[in-house]
Design a protein around this motif. Sequence first.
Motif: not given
Length: 97
Positions: A40-57, A83-87
């Motif tokens: 993503l190369r964007d801190q805020h979007l990366a944090e959203d993707a990070f959280q989404a990843s662990f929600l999926i887990l 991350a790709l989905q957010l992008r």
Amino acid sequence: MVSHDQMLLASFAASRDEQAFVTLVRRYERLVRSVCRRVLRDQHLAEDAFQASFLILASQAKSLSQGDRPLAPWLQTVATNAALQLRRTRFRSQQRE
């Protein structure tokens, strides 16, 4: 043989053992965060993707605990896809504006 990750996932899936899930997050946060940032190369979007990843887990903990697939590559794939989905969502939103 059951891995430590599978035991933690099973514990979380069976009784929502918060400490087991926190242990998994701590173990893999650097991997997931770096994947999200790289895509993503964007801190805020990366944090959203990070959280989404662990929600999926969390939502798939039961099925993952029953397999013998290593968790790291699975999480890397999930983080990349999140991350790709957010992008894509951000790109579509910008196109409409």
